[in-house]
Design an enzyme around this catalytic site. Structure first.
Site, PDB file in Angstrom:
ATOM      1  N   THR A  11       0.830  -1.207   0.000  1.00 24.70           N
ATOM      2  CA  THR A  11       0.000   0.000   0.000  1.00 24.70           C
ATOM      3  C   THR A  11       0.866   1.260   0.000  1.00 24.70           C
ATOM      4  O   THR A  11       0.679   2.157  -0.828  1.00 24.70           O
ATOM      5  CB  THR A  11      -0.907  -0.018   1.256  1.00 24.70           C
ATOM      6  OG1 THR A  11      -1.606  -1.248   1.287  1.00 24.70           O
ATOM      7  CG2 THR A  11      -1.900   1.130   1.242  1.00 24.70           C
ATOM      8  N   GLU A 124       9.427  10.150   9.210  1.00 24.79           N
ATOM      9  CA  GLU A 124       8.229  10.973   9.435  1.00 24.79           C
ATOM     10  C   GLU A 124       6.944  10.154   9.367  1.00 24.79           C
ATOM     11  O   GLU A 124       6.029  10.326  10.178  1.00 24.79           O
ATOM     12  CB  GLU A 124       8.185  12.098   8.389  1.00 24.79           C
ATOM     13  CG  GLU A 124       7.008  13.025   8.485  1.00 24.79           C
ATOM     14  CD  GLU A 124       6.956  13.763   9.814  1.00 24.79           C
ATOM     15  OE1 GLU A 124       7.826  14.595  10.072  1.00 24.79           O
ATOM     16  OE2 GLU A 124       6.017  13.503  10.605  1.00 24.79           O
ATOM     17  N   VAL A 127       4.896   7.768  12.366  1.00 29.27           N
ATOM     18  CA  VAL A 127       3.920   8.199  13.374  1.00 29.27           C
ATOM     19  C   VAL A 127       2.926   9.162  12.718  1.00 29.27           C
ATOM     20  O   VAL A 127       3.327  10.127  12.066  1.00 29.27           O
ATOM     21  CB  VAL A 127       4.593   8.928  14.558  1.00 29.27           C
ATOM     22  CG1 VAL A 127       3.561   9.355  15.592  1.00 29.27           C
ATOM     23  CG2 VAL A 127       5.663   8.057  15.194  1.00 29.27           C
ATOM     24  N   GLY A 129       0.838   8.769  10.215  1.00 25.30           N
ATOM     25  CA  GLY A 129       0.612   8.700   8.766  1.00 25.30           C
ATOM     26  C   GLY A 129       1.105   9.958   8.073  1.00 25.30           C
ATOM     27  O   GLY A 129       2.290  10.271   8.099  1.00 25.30           O
ATOM     28  N   ILE A 131       0.534  13.077   8.853  1.00 21.23           N
ATOM     29  CA  ILE A 131       0.626  14.281   9.687  1.00 21.23           C
ATOM     30  C   ILE A 131       2.089  14.621   9.968  1.00 21.23           C
ATOM     31  O   ILE A 131       2.834  13.764  10.434  1.00 21.23           O
ATOM     32  CB  ILE A 131      -0.070  14.072  11.058  1.00 21.23           C
ATOM     33  CG1 ILE A 131      -1.506  13.621  10.856  1.00 21.23           C
ATOM     34  CG2 ILE A 131       0.005  15.327  11.902  1.00 21.23           C
ATOM     35  CD1 ILE A 131      -2.196  13.245  12.152  1.00 21.23           C
ATOM     36  N   GLY A 182      -7.592  -0.424   3.799  1.00 23.15           N
ATOM     37  CA  GLY A 182      -6.120  -0.407   3.789  1.00 23.15           C
ATOM     38  C   GLY A 182      -5.510   0.309   4.977  1.00 23.15           C
ATOM     39  O   GLY A 182      -4.346   0.695   4.948  1.00 23.15           O
ATOM     40  N   LYS A 200       4.259   4.038  18.523  1.00 25.62           N
ATOM     41  CA  LYS A 200       4.248   5.450  18.083  1.00 25.62           C
ATOM     42  C   LYS A 200       4.503   6.397  19.255  1.00 25.62           C
ATOM     43  O   LYS A 200       5.279   7.347  19.123  1.00 25.62           O
ATOM     44  CB  LYS A 200       2.922   5.768  17.393  1.00 25.62           C
ATOM     45  CG  LYS A 200       2.806   5.073  16.026  1.00 25.62           C
ATOM     46  CD  LYS A 200       1.401   5.177  15.478  1.00 25.62           C
ATOM     47  CE  LYS A 200       1.287   4.555  14.091  1.00 25.62           C
ATOM     48  NZ  LYS A 200      -0.099   4.390  13.660  1.00 25.62           N
ATOM     49  N   GLY A 297      -3.388   5.149   5.659  1.00 20.70           N
ATOM     50  CA  GLY A 297      -3.873   5.167   4.272  1.00 20.70           C
ATOM     51  C   GLY A 297      -2.749   5.431   3.305  1.00 20.70           C
ATOM     52  O   GLY A 297      -1.721   6.024   3.655  1.00 20.70           O
TER      53      GLY A 297
HETATM   54  N1  HSE Z   1      -2.421   0.562  11.187  1.00 21.87           N
HETATM   55  C1  HSE Z   1      -1.969   1.890  11.343  1.00 21.87           C
HETATM   56  C2  HSE Z   1      -3.142   2.749  11.745  1.00 21.87           C
HETATM   57  C3  HSE Z   1      -1.365   2.373  10.062  1.00 21.87           C
HETATM   58  O1  HSE Z   1      -4.287   2.293  11.587  1.00 21.87           O
HETATM   59  O2  HSE Z   1      -2.951   3.859  12.201  1.00 21.87           O
HETATM   60  C4  HSE Z   1      -0.660   3.674  10.179  1.00 21.87           C
HETATM   61  O3  HSE Z   1       0.400   3.608  11.071  1.00 21.87           O
END
Ligand code: HSE
Length: 412
Positions: A11, A124, A127, A129, A131, A182, A200, A297
């Site tokens: 992904t 980056e 943690v 995604g 942001i 995803g 995280k 995502g």
């Molecule tokens: N599985 C994680 C979440 C993916 O849902 O936040 C992103 O780190």
């Protein structure tokens, strides 16, 4: 032209290719030269696709190719991500990763190798995604002493809790949807049991304190015990339940934990819903800042990876100082942290009113029509005091054939 290799075309890896292609001109203008993906390392072939000729299966091709300056790791997991990333850094290549498991488990060593080899190791996307949070911590907030970081750090669990809260969805149905979109980890247990949030908050705490954090020292509780009835009480109380990762840096001790928390509408993280993440950072001079956006995502996470590629492309000949040292951070025991607690107990309230007061002191009491149970909200007390009071209540309730059904920490 800067040549890049991507390890893992899942992904995130495929998202990185998409972002690099979609914003190619803008990125090239900014960097001053084009960024070209030379190799994609994956177990699979992708016949008939645009990447077909870039796919390789042998890692040593990347490690030995002098043309490759930046390696992107989007495989996830520790094996083979850890040995591959280590080899790349040792070979003098810059590395970008989105892999929080890797950074939380081996970040100290990988940062040290990067320092020694004068290359860059950036993470980056590990943690929050898409942001921006790692870069703000080592750039924008450099002049701050960080006092607290509290965040909704997992998109999957926030998606599940939001669906349960707003739509009365079942836990499993909402998890399936999050997986289909995803968001979830390969193993959903990592999300729902809080392990992903734990890694995280460990990374953020290490960034804030500049010391190594052993994620196993962080008290971690997931969301699998949260039920529709908890949300019915929450709705009646005008509250919601969110999974928090939190660390508080006090003068002489640091607290860090992961747990579901009941919060009110006035809490800054209350309206962080669905797959979104929100991270609140409190500094000693700045006060509170908040970072919000897509926490999981394909494209949001890939966007953060690409930002790191661009950062490294601008520092090919020098090491950017970030991260933490190998000095270990002591995390204070959970027993001495203070919280309010939401507790559900079976049976009617009246017969055990005195008992509850004896054990917990004055509490706010709630009931729901049609249910043979009651709920209480305690004042702030230490985890140790709470456990003792709960034990006492359970002992005494046993004689009344009643039991404690649920306990959730509260910030109300
Ligand atoms: N599985 C994680 C979440 C993916 O849902 O936040 C992103 O780190």
């Amino acid at each position: 032209m800067i040549k890049v290799a991507i390890m893992g075309y899942g992904t995130i890896g495929s998202g990185v290719c998409e972002v690099l292609e979609e914003n190619q001109k803008q990125i090239a203008d900014y960097v001053g030269q084009e960024i070209q993906v030379k190799y994609i390392l994956d177990l699979r072939d992708f016949p008939g696709t645009a990447i077909e000729n870039k796919v390789i299966h042998d890692f040593s091709v990347i490690a030995e190719d002098q043309e490759i300056q930046i390696v992107v790791e989007t495989m996830g997991g520790l094996n083979p991500a850890y040995p591959f990333v280590k080899s790349c850094l040792e070979a003098g290549k810059h590395v970008v990763t989105s892999n929080k498991a890797l950074v939380a488990a081996h970040g100290t060593e990988l940062l040290e190798i990067a320092r020694q080899r004068q290359v860059n190791f950036q993470f980056e996307a590990s943690v929050g995604g898409g942001i921006p949070i790692i870069r703000p911590l080592y750039r924008c907030l450099m002049g701050e002493r960080i006092l607290e970081i509290t965040g909704i750090l997992n998109g999957t669990t926030n998606y599940i809790l939001t669906k349960m809260d707003k739509e009365g969805a079942s836990f499993n149905g909402a998890l399936k949807e999050a997986q289909d979109l995803g968001y979830a980890e390969r193993n959903p247990e990592a999300d729902v049991e809080g392990h992903d949030t734990c890694r995280k908050i460990a990374i953020l705490t290490a960034m804030a304190t500049k010391k190594e954090v052993n994620y196993q020292d962080i008290y971690t509780e997931g969301i699998t015990k949260i039920t529709d009835i908890d949300f019915k009480y929450a709705a009646k109380m005008g509250t919601s339940i969110k999974l928090f990762g939190s660390s508080r840096m006090e003068a002489d001790q640091v607290f860090a934990w992961v747990a579901p928390v009941m919060i009110g509408r006035e809490h800054p993280l209350y309206s962080v819903s669905d797959v979104y993440n929100g991270i609140l950072v409190r500094g000693n001079m700045l006060g509170t800042t908040m970072y919000y956006g897509s926490g999981a995502g394909k494209l949001p996470t890939a966007s953060a990876v690409v930002a790191d590629i661009i950062e490294e492309a601008g520092h090919l000949d020098n090491h950017v100082s970030l991260g933490w040292s190998s000095e270990k951070l002591d995390i204070a025991p959970m027993e001495i942290s203070y919280h309010k607690y939401f507790v559900r107990v079976s049976g009617p309230y009246e017969p055990k009113k005195q008992l509850i007061e004896q054990c917990f002191g004055s509490c706010q009491i709630m009931t729901l029509e049609g249910l043979n149970e009651c709920a209480l909200l305690t004042e702030k007390m230490s985890e140790k005091q709470f456990k003792e009071a709960l034990f006492e209540l359970e002992e005494k309730l046993g004689g009344m054939y009643q039991e404690v059904l649920q306990t959730i920490r509260a910030q109300l």
